[in-house]
Every structure is written in structure tokens, then in C-alpha cells.
Write a protein that holds these residues in place. Structure first.
Motif, PDB file in Angstrom:
ATOM      1  N   UNK A 204       0.803  -1.182  -0.088  1.00 52.35           N
ATOM      2  CA  UNK A 204      -0.088  -0.093  -0.093  1.00 52.35           C
ATOM      3  C   UNK A 204       0.807   1.406   0.099  1.00 52.35           C
ATOM      4  N   UNK A 205       2.105   0.916  -0.125  1.00 51.50           N
ATOM      5  CA  UNK A 205       3.128   2.191  -0.077  1.00 51.50           C
ATOM      6  C   UNK A 205       2.803   3.109   1.286  1.00 51.50           C
ATOM      7  N   UNK A 206       2.657   2.300   2.448  1.00 46.93           N
ATOM      8  CA  UNK A 206       2.445   3.044   3.649  1.00 46.93           C
ATOM      9  C   UNK A 206       3.563   2.345   4.404  1.00 46.93           C
ATOM     10  N   UNK A 207       3.575   2.998   5.717  1.00 48.49           N
ATOM     11  CA  UNK A 207       4.268   2.188   6.917  1.00 48.49           C
ATOM     12  C   UNK A 207       3.677   1.231   7.724  1.00 48.49           C
ATOM     13  N   UNK A 208       4.434   0.576   8.304  1.00 48.29           N
ATOM     14  CA  UNK A 208       3.704  -0.353   9.225  1.00 48.29           C
ATOM     15  C   UNK A 208       2.944   0.253  10.501  1.00 48.29           C
ATOM     16  N   UNK A 209       3.285   1.465  10.729  1.00 47.57           N
ATOM     17  CA  UNK A 209       2.248   2.116  11.956  1.00 47.57           C
ATOM     18  C   UNK A 209       1.106   2.319  11.086  1.00 47.57           C
ATOM     19  N   UNK A 210       1.168   3.006   9.972  1.00 46.27           N
ATOM     20  CA  UNK A 210      -0.264   3.326   9.051  1.00 46.27           C
ATOM     21  C   UNK A 210      -1.051   2.045   8.972  1.00 46.27           C
ATOM     22  N   UNK A 211      -0.295   1.057   8.484  1.00 43.02           N
ATOM     23  CA  UNK A 211      -1.113  -0.170   8.281  1.00 43.02           C
ATOM     24  C   UNK A 211      -2.098  -0.680   9.611  1.00 43.02           C
ATOM     25  N   UNK A 212      -1.178  -0.669  10.811  1.00 44.26           N
ATOM     26  CA  UNK A 212      -1.805  -0.962  12.169  1.00 44.26           C
ATOM     27  C   UNK A 212      -2.876  -0.240  12.450  1.00 44.26           C
ATOM     28  N   UNK A 213      -2.778   1.232  12.178  1.00 41.87           N
ATOM     29  CA  UNK A 213      -3.896   2.377  12.562  1.00 41.87           C
ATOM     30  C   UNK A 213      -4.938   1.994  11.534  1.00 41.87           C
ATOM     31  N   UNK A 214      -4.618   1.640  10.288  1.00 45.24           N
ATOM     32  CA  UNK A 214      -5.743   1.387   9.400  1.00 45.24           C
ATOM     33  C   UNK A 214      -6.543   0.185   9.787  1.00 45.24           C
ATOM     34  N   UNK A 215      -6.103  -1.004  10.230  1.00 43.95           N
ATOM     35  CA  UNK A 215      -6.402  -1.987  10.703  1.00 43.95           C
ATOM     36  C   UNK A 215      -7.281  -1.761  12.035  1.00 43.95           C
ATOM     37  N   UNK A 216      -6.779  -0.735  12.830  1.00 42.10           N
ATOM     38  CA  UNK A 216      -7.718  -0.391  13.840  1.00 42.10           C
ATOM     39  C   UNK A 216      -9.055   0.258  13.537  1.00 42.10           C
ATOM     40  N   UNK A 217      -8.920   1.506  12.732  1.00 41.92           N
ATOM     41  CA  UNK A 217     -10.063   2.406  12.649  1.00 41.92           C
ATOM     42  C   UNK A 217     -10.964   1.838  11.614  1.00 41.92           C
ATOM     43  N   UNK A 218     -10.480   0.792  10.750  1.00 44.07           N
ATOM     44  CA  UNK A 218     -11.279   0.231   9.788  1.00 44.07           C
ATOM     45  C   UNK A 218     -12.638  -0.728  10.342  1.00 44.07           C
ATOM     46  N   UNK A 219     -12.254  -0.912  11.725  1.00 48.55           N
ATOM     47  CA  UNK A 219     -13.408  -1.805  12.517  1.00 48.55           C
ATOM     48  C   UNK A 219     -14.455  -0.950  12.894  1.00 48.55           C
TER      49      UNK A 219
END
Length: 271
Positions: A204-219
Motif C-alpha cells: 500500500x506504499x504506507x508504513x507499518x504504523x499506518x497499516x496498524x492504524x488502518x486495521x484499528x480504525x477500519x473496524x
């Protein structure tokens, strides 16, 4: 920005946590966060930074009414009058007439949950806060708090990240229209070298932190309040709304681990 709506109230999906921010560092971080687009700020009596948070909001060009502001009552305040007095003190420290959300910071096994919730409700009736809630409550404790409160329990703020996904609590909150507010969503940095998150970061051309945050807020029913003092990371943490993880990726990311959660807890206390 994306939002969660609870009881007709829209809350930004990403806010700023301020635990362990002190003095000028705190004031500058909150001011910078507001400047770059944050509209959700979290503090607490225990953080000893309410004055700095309030100064940053006052100095910002953002109207107070546009900031969703949370503070928390220290659990040592166990009766109605001490909760009222301590909340009035918090408002004075913050330099505001009200907060949007007032929480009890931790469950106190020596206190009456009914008395504590009555104290929070008193503060709501007096106009000190618009909403009341809890923090660090388990499912049974949250059920008790909801039964004891005249006002809806707006949120339960808990540690929440891929290694501690709070499955039972999350399901309970979703079923009862209680917002789950995720603190330490990056596991105190523990997710930064996670192989799954690093792999998806490349996709996704993002950082691991951004992936973790996306996982959280997508819920459903989840908002997150990551802490950061650097403008680069503050901006990065907001930049998670231009992509969406697949259902399969969401499942891959969520890997409950007591070992990793425990390591995260120790990093938070020792860091």
C-alpha cells in the motif's frame, strides 16, 4: 478524516493521545496536531498535562467547539463530591467550561461502581461534560457501569492493537453502541518490525504504523488515539484514510499474543 457516530455524536476516527507528554513538549505537540488537522484530543488528570493541553487549544486557530476533548478522573476519587471537585479542577486546568467526554480512568476494586457512575452523571448534569464513559474496564465491569449510569456509557478506552484485539470486549461494545477507543494502537512501537505489517506496508506504499492504524480504525465502532510529538509522525498517523485493507488482510493482521502484549506493556512503562 473518517468518523464514528455514537448516540448522534460524530467522533474523529484518529485522535491524539497525550500520555507521558509533559510541559512545553506537550503544548507544542497538541498545537501542532491541531494545526495539521486533528480534532480529537485525549488527556487525563493522571497525565499531569491538562494545563498544557488547554493552552495549546486556546492558542490554536481551531475553535474549542470543533475539538472533541476527553479527560479522565483518577480512580482514587471514589465518591460523588470528590469526582465533582476533581472534574472542576480539571476544567480549570484546561481553561475550558466543559469537556466533551469524561471518563473514570481505571476500575477501582475498593470503590462502588454505582457511586462513581453517579458522580460522572452529576458532572454531566452540571454541564462539566457532554458525555461520560470508562477506561480499562473488562466486559463484566462495563456491563455493571452501564447498568449503574443514567446516561449512556459513551466509550470504553482500552489498550487495543493487533496483538491485543479485545475480541470479546469489541463484540460487546458493538452490540451495545459503546465506542471502543484504542490507546497504544501501535503497541508502543512493537508493531514497527512486524513481518505481516511490513509486507502490507509495501503493498500500500504506507508504513507499518499506518497499516496498524488502518486495521484499528477500519473496524466498526473503533477510534484510535496514537501518541506522537513529531510533526512527521502526526501527519503520518492521519494519513490512513486513502486506502482500505481487504477482509483477508484484516484477519492476517489480527494475531492475539499475550507475550507480545506483555512486551508492549513493559515498553510503555519503561520507555
Amino acid at each position: 478524516m473518517e468518523y464514528e457516530t455514537v448516540g448522534g455524536e460524530r467522533v474523529p476516527k484518529i485522535g491524539l493521545g497525550t500520555w507521558r507528554m509533559q510541559g512545553e513538549t506537550c503544548r507544542r505537540a497538541v498545537r501542532t496536531a491541531l494545526d495539521v488537522g486533528y480534532r480529537h484530543v485525549d488527556t487525563a488528570q493522571a497525565y499531569d498535562n491538562e494545563r498544557q493541553v488547554g493552552r495549546a487549544i486556546a492558542e490554536s486557530s481551531v475553535d474549542r467547539e470543533d475539538v472533541f476533548l476527553t479527560t479522565k478522573v483518577w480512580p482514587g476519587h471514589t465518591d460523588r463530591e470528590s469526582i465533582r471537585r476533581s472534574t472542576a479542577s480539571s476544567l480549570a486546568q484546561l481553561g475550558v467550561e466543559y469537556v466533551d467526554l469524561l471518563l473514570v480512568h481505571w476500575p477501582n476494586p475498593l470503590a462502588s461502581t454505582a457511586e462513581v457512575m453517579t458522580g460522572l452523571n452529576d458532572c454531566r448534569r452540571e454541564g462539566f461534560t457532554r458525555h461520560v464513559g470508562v477506561s480499562n474496564f473488562g466486559v463484566d465491569q462495563l456491563r455493571t457501569a452501564r447498568a449503574a449510569s443514567d446516561a449512556p456509557v459513551f466509550t470504553n478506552q482500552v489498550q487495543f492493537h493487533p496483538y491485543k484485539p479485545q475480541r470479546d470486549l469489541r463484540a460487546y461494545c458493538q452490540a451495545h453502541d459503546v465506542l471502543l477507543t484504542a490507546y497504544s494502537p501501535l503497541a508502543h512501537g512493537g508493531i514497527l518490525h512486524d513481518d505481516v505489517l511490513r509486507e502490507l506496508a509495501v503493498v500500500y506504499d504506507k508504513s507499518p504504523a499506518q497499516i496498524a492504524l488502518r486495521w484499528a480504525v477500519q473496524q466498526e465502532g473503533v477510534v484510535a488515539i496514537p501518541k506522537s510529538t513529531s510533526e512527521r509522525h502526526l501527519r503520518e498517523n492521519l494519513d490512513v484514510f486513502d486506502f482500505r485493507l481487504t477482509d483477508e488482510e484484516m484477519v492476517r493482521i489480527e494475531r492475539p499474543s499475550r507475550l507480545r502484549s506483555g512486551a508492549s506493556f513493559l515498553r510503555g512503562r519503561l520507555g
